[in-house]
Design a protein around this motif. Structure first.
Motif, short mmCIF file in Angstrom:
data_model
loop_
_atom_site.label_atom_id
_atom_site.label_comp_id
_atom_site.label_asym_id
_atom_site.label_seq_id
_atom_site.Cartn_x
_atom_site.Cartn_y
_atom_site.Cartn_z
N ASP A 1 0.96 -1.28 -0.41
CA ASP A 1 0.33 0.01 -0.20
C ASP A 1 0.71 1.22 0.17
OD1 ASP A 1 0.97 -0.30 2.73
OD2 ASP A 1 -1.17 0.28 3.69
N GLY A 2 1.91 1.18 -0.36
CA GLY A 2 3.04 2.09 -0.31
C GLY A 2 3.37 2.55 -1.91
N TRP A 3 4.41 3.16 -2.06
CA TRP A 3 4.40 3.83 -3.80
C TRP A 3 5.53 4.46 -4.15
CZ3 TRP A 3 6.21 8.68 -2.61
CH2 TRP A 3 5.88 9.02 -1.54
N ILE A 4 6.19 4.32 -5.70
CA ILE A 4 7.26 4.82 -5.60
C ILE A 4 7.31 5.76 -6.31
CG2 ILE A 4 9.85 4.08 -6.68
CD1 ILE A 4 8.12 1.34 -7.02
N ALA A 5 7.74 7.46 -5.91
CA ALA A 5 7.57 8.29 -6.71
C ALA A 5 9.34 8.98 -7.54
CB ALA A 5 7.07 9.46 -5.70
N ALA A 6 9.03 9.57 -8.22
CA ALA A 6 10.55 9.99 -8.76
C ALA A 6 10.14 11.55 -9.34
CB ALA A 6 10.64 9.25 -10.53
N LEU A 7 11.08 12.19 -8.19
CA LEU A 7 11.07 13.74 -8.91
C LEU A 7 12.01 14.46 -9.85
CD1 LEU A 7 9.61 12.89 -6.60
CD2 LEU A 7 9.92 15.12 -5.46
N GLN A 8 11.72 15.20 -10.70
CA GLN A 8 13.06 15.98 -11.24
C GLN A 8 13.59 15.23 -12.59
OE1 GLN A 8 10.57 18.48 -9.53
NE2 GLN A 8 12.85 18.81 -10.54
N PHE A 9 12.90 14.72 -12.69
CA PHE A 9 14.20 13.43 -13.54
C PHE A 9 13.95 14.06 -15.18
CE2 PHE A 9 14.26 10.24 -10.79
CZ PHE A 9 14.81 9.02 -10.66
N ALA A 10 15.15 14.34 -16.13
CA ALA A 10 14.39 15.21 -16.83
C ALA A 10 13.35 14.34 -17.91
CB ALA A 10 15.63 14.48 -18.59
N PRO A 11 13.02 15.38 -19.30
CA PRO A 11 11.72 14.92 -19.31
C PRO A 11 11.75 13.77 -20.63
CG PRO A 11 11.40 16.92 -19.60
CD PRO A 11 12.89 16.86 -19.07
N PHE A 12 13.34 13.79 -21.09
CA PHE A 12 13.64 12.38 -22.27
C PHE A 12 13.93 11.22 -21.41
CE2 PHE A 12 17.34 15.12 -20.92
CZ PHE A 12 17.75 13.45 -21.19
N VAL A 13 14.15 11.40 -20.24
CA VAL A 13 14.10 10.25 -19.12
C VAL A 13 12.48 9.66 -18.83
CG1 VAL A 13 14.43 9.09 -16.67
CG2 VAL A 13 16.10 10.28 -18.19
N GLU A 14 12.11 10.82 -18.42
CA GLU A 14 10.42 10.39 -18.57
C GLU A 14 9.58 9.54 -19.46
OE1 GLU A 14 8.80 13.46 -16.45
OE2 GLU A 14 9.30 13.08 -14.45
N GLU A 15 10.28 9.89 -20.41
CA GLU A 15 9.41 9.97 -22.38
C GLU A 15 10.36 8.00 -22.48
OE1 GLU A 15 6.72 10.78 -24.29
OE2 GLU A 15 6.47 12.28 -22.65
N GLU A 16 11.24 8.42 -22.19
CA GLU A 16 11.65 6.50 -22.15
C GLU A 16 10.77 5.62 -21.27
OE1 GLU A 16 14.02 5.22 -24.57
OE2 GLU A 16 13.24 7.35 -24.96
N TRP A 17 11.14 6.12 -19.85
CA TRP A 17 10.57 5.01 -19.61
C TRP A 17 9.00 5.13 -19.51
CZ3 TRP A 17 11.01 8.18 -13.72
CH2 TRP A 17 12.13 7.52 -12.97
N LYS A 18 7.93 5.83 -20.00
CA LYS A 18 6.61 5.49 -20.29
C LYS A 18 7.09 4.46 -21.88
CE LYS A 18 4.86 9.82 -19.56
NZ LYS A 18 4.61 11.52 -20.44
N LYS A 19 7.78 4.89 -22.36
CA LYS A 19 7.78 4.23 -23.33
C LYS A 19 8.10 2.81 -23.41
CE LYS A 19 11.57 2.71 -27.17
NZ LYS A 19 12.47 3.63 -28.06
N TYR A 20 9.05 2.39 -21.66
CA TYR A 20 9.40 0.93 -21.59
C TYR A 20 7.88 0.42 -20.27
CZ TYR A 20 13.51 0.94 -24.46
OH TYR A 20 13.99 0.46 -25.32
N HIS A 21 7.53 0.91 -20.41
CA HIS A 21 5.88 1.44 -19.20
C HIS A 21 6.45 1.43 -17.85
CE1 HIS A 21 3.68 -0.70 -22.71
NE2 HIS A 21 4.46 -1.00 -23.00
#
Length: 189
Positions: free
Chosen positions: A132-152
């Motif tokens: 019931d916890g979570w994992i949050a990522a702050l302040q990553f570059a937009p292109f890193v976040e786009e890659e994260w989305k690409k790899y789910h």
């Protein structure tokens, strides 16, 4: 790269090398000897190595009563060649989970690249183990976040939008945690 050092604004109230529950307990650091490098560029000696050739981290704060940890990341997150998520999960996260941590805040201003893999076993394992916890990522570059989305990776780690908190360094760790918890409570409902 050797001049980029982990944040130290909370060091007077928490130091992972002095925390018996930390995977980095007992480590000593040199301020003058540089031994680790990424692609031949020496990095600041205060970063903690996790057996990855390209990814380092620093536990900035852990509160075992409130069950949260704030971890700053550094380097290149490379799941394609080095399976960095496996190393990070086994070397750091498993220790914190065993100590009762279930809320994770990852700070990524100093993650310069991400190379993904469609093997998501370690992300899924981590996600399941926080229950019931979570994992949050702050302040990553937009292109890193786009890659994260690409790899789910976005299936497992919350990031983007109002989780970009550029003033995080000016906050006390409990205030940062409470703010992220409030944001995620609204997102998850």
């Amino acid at each position: 790269m050797q001049e980029i050092e982990p944040s130290f604004q909370w060091e007077s109230i928490y130091n992972a090398a002095h925390d018996k529950k930390s995977p980095f307990y007992g480590r000593s650091y040199s301020q003058t000897e540089y031994e680790h490098d990424i692609y031949g560029y020496y990095i600041h000696p205060l970063w903690d190595e996790i057996d990855s050739e390209t990814l380092y981290c620093k536990i900035l704060y852990s509160d075992y009563q409130m069950q949260f940890s704030i971890i700053e990341m550094f380097g290149e997150w490379n799941d394609t060649l080095h399976n960095d998520i496996m190393l990070f999960k086994r070397q750091v996260i498993d220790h914190l989970l065993a100590a009762g941590i279930k809320y994770f805040i990852l700070l990524g201003e100093n993650v310069f690249n991400f190379h993904g893999s469609f093997e998501d076993d370690y992300y899924a394992e981590w996600f399941e183990e926080v229950e019931d916890g979570w994992i949050a990522a702050l302040q990553f570059a937009p292109f890193v976040e786009e890659e994260w989305k690409k790899y789910h990776v976005d299936y497992y780690i919350n990031f983007g939008g109002n989780l970009n908190v550029p003033q995080w360094r000016t906050l006390k760790p409990e205030v940062l945690f409470a703010g992220v918890q409030h944001i995620l409570a609204r997102r998850l409902n």
